[in-house]
Enzyme design. Structure first.
Site, short mmCIF file in Angstrom:
data_model
loop_
_atom_site.label_atom_id
_atom_site.label_comp_id
_atom_site.label_asym_id
_atom_site.label_seq_id
_atom_site.Cartn_x
_atom_site.Cartn_y
_atom_site.Cartn_z
N GLN A 30 0.79 -1.23 0.00
CA GLN A 30 0.00 0.00 0.00
C GLN A 30 0.83 1.29 0.00
O GLN A 30 0.24 2.37 0.03
CB GLN A 30 -1.00 0.01 1.18
CG GLN A 30 -2.31 0.70 0.84
CD GLN A 30 -3.34 0.69 1.94
OE1 GLN A 30 -4.49 0.98 1.68
NE2 GLN A 30 -2.98 0.34 3.17
N ASP A 31 2.15 1.19 -0.04
CA ASP A 31 2.96 2.42 -0.08
C ASP A 31 4.24 2.19 -0.89
O ASP A 31 5.34 2.54 -0.44
CB ASP A 31 3.29 2.89 1.33
CG ASP A 31 3.78 4.34 1.35
OD1 ASP A 31 3.50 5.08 0.39
OD2 ASP A 31 4.46 4.73 2.32
N ILE A 32 4.09 1.60 -2.07
CA ILE A 32 5.25 1.40 -2.94
C ILE A 32 5.64 2.72 -3.58
O ILE A 32 4.81 3.42 -4.16
CB ILE A 32 4.93 0.35 -4.04
CG1 ILE A 32 4.71 -1.01 -3.41
CG2 ILE A 32 6.05 0.28 -5.07
CD1 ILE A 32 5.91 -1.56 -2.66
N THR A 82 1.20 7.24 -0.57
CA THR A 82 1.83 8.50 -0.93
C THR A 82 1.19 9.03 -2.21
O THR A 82 1.22 8.35 -3.23
CB THR A 82 3.34 8.31 -1.15
OG1 THR A 82 3.94 7.78 0.04
CG2 THR A 82 4.02 9.62 -1.52
#
Length: 238
Positions: A30-32, A82
């Site tokens: 969920q935050d690559i 992000t």
């Protein structure tokens, strides 16, 4: 900086394989983003920071809308990420976020590494689900970069607005890239093989032993034919 597009792609492919491994365990990162894709001292690419990760099968009961009501059974997930790398569905609250959101973020990060800018501005992605009117993503404005067109086409599929239009999983995405990446070398291998075969034949001919030349014939074929028919011609003349 200074690395060719192939080196960039191969580094990201390592991260893609790591994502495929965690997805096989139903974990959504969920935050690559580039800050969470690092190279260790041994040159191995690592996927870091699982602070926003969740299990696809994990269900968190929604907060009751009215005091006294029972908790909703609709699956909800903590949403984060992000902006700029978040998939459109991460801005929604009416559907779960699955591993295809990581695929979107991965393609956004690789696009940025190749083109020098994100494919879509954060507000542009959010506008697909937030605000009026709804604005579809469309094609990225920055399509010039160091990578080939076939790679852009693969990344654009991973950047599809609807999760169902992306690759089925990360393994399918990395396989699509690797097949084209390796296939581009076949013409070079073939040309090298033909050149090597030609050189081997030439070397064999040059190294062959000298053979004696055939001696010139004493008579031509026409002369031999004429001699064999002299008795026949003499009988006709008589």
């Amino acid at each position: 900086p200074g690395r060719g597009w192939r080196a960039i792609v191969r580094a990201y492919l390592q991260a893609g394989h790591g994502l495929a491994a965690i997805h096989a365990r139903q974990i959504v990162h969920q935050d690559i983003k580039p800050d969470n894709i690092r190279v260790d001292l041994e040159g191995t690419v690592r996927v870091l920071d699982f602070g926003l990760a969740h299990l696809e099968s994990h269900v968190i009961a929604a907060t009751p809308a009215t005091p006294g009501d029972g908790a909703s059974t609709r699956p909800t997930f903590y949403r984060g990420g992000t902006p700029g790398y978040m998939a459109p569905e991460q801005y929604r609250h009416d559907q779960p976020v699955d591993v295809r959101a990581d695929q979107f973020a991965f393609c956004a990060a690789l696009w940025e590494a190749l083109h020098g800018a994100l494919p879509y501005a954060p507000g542009q992605i959010a506008s697909t689900v937030v605000g009026t009117p709804r604005r579809p993503l469309g094609l990225p404005a920055n399509t010039r970069g160091s990578g080939p067109g076939w790679l852009d086409s693969i990344l654009l599929r991973g950047l599809a607005e609807a999760p169902g239009d992306r690759f089925p999983d990360m393994r399918a995405l990395t396989t699509a890239i690797e097949r084209r990446l390796d296939r581009r070398r076949w013409p070079l291998f073939a040309a090298g093989g033909v050149a090597g075969l030609g050189g081997a034949l030439l070397s064999a001919l040059l190294a062959a032993p000298d053979l004696p030349m055939c001696a010139a014939p004493a008579s031509t074929a026409a002369e031999l034919l004429a001699e064999s028919r002299e008795p026949e011609l003499a009988a006709v003349a008589a």
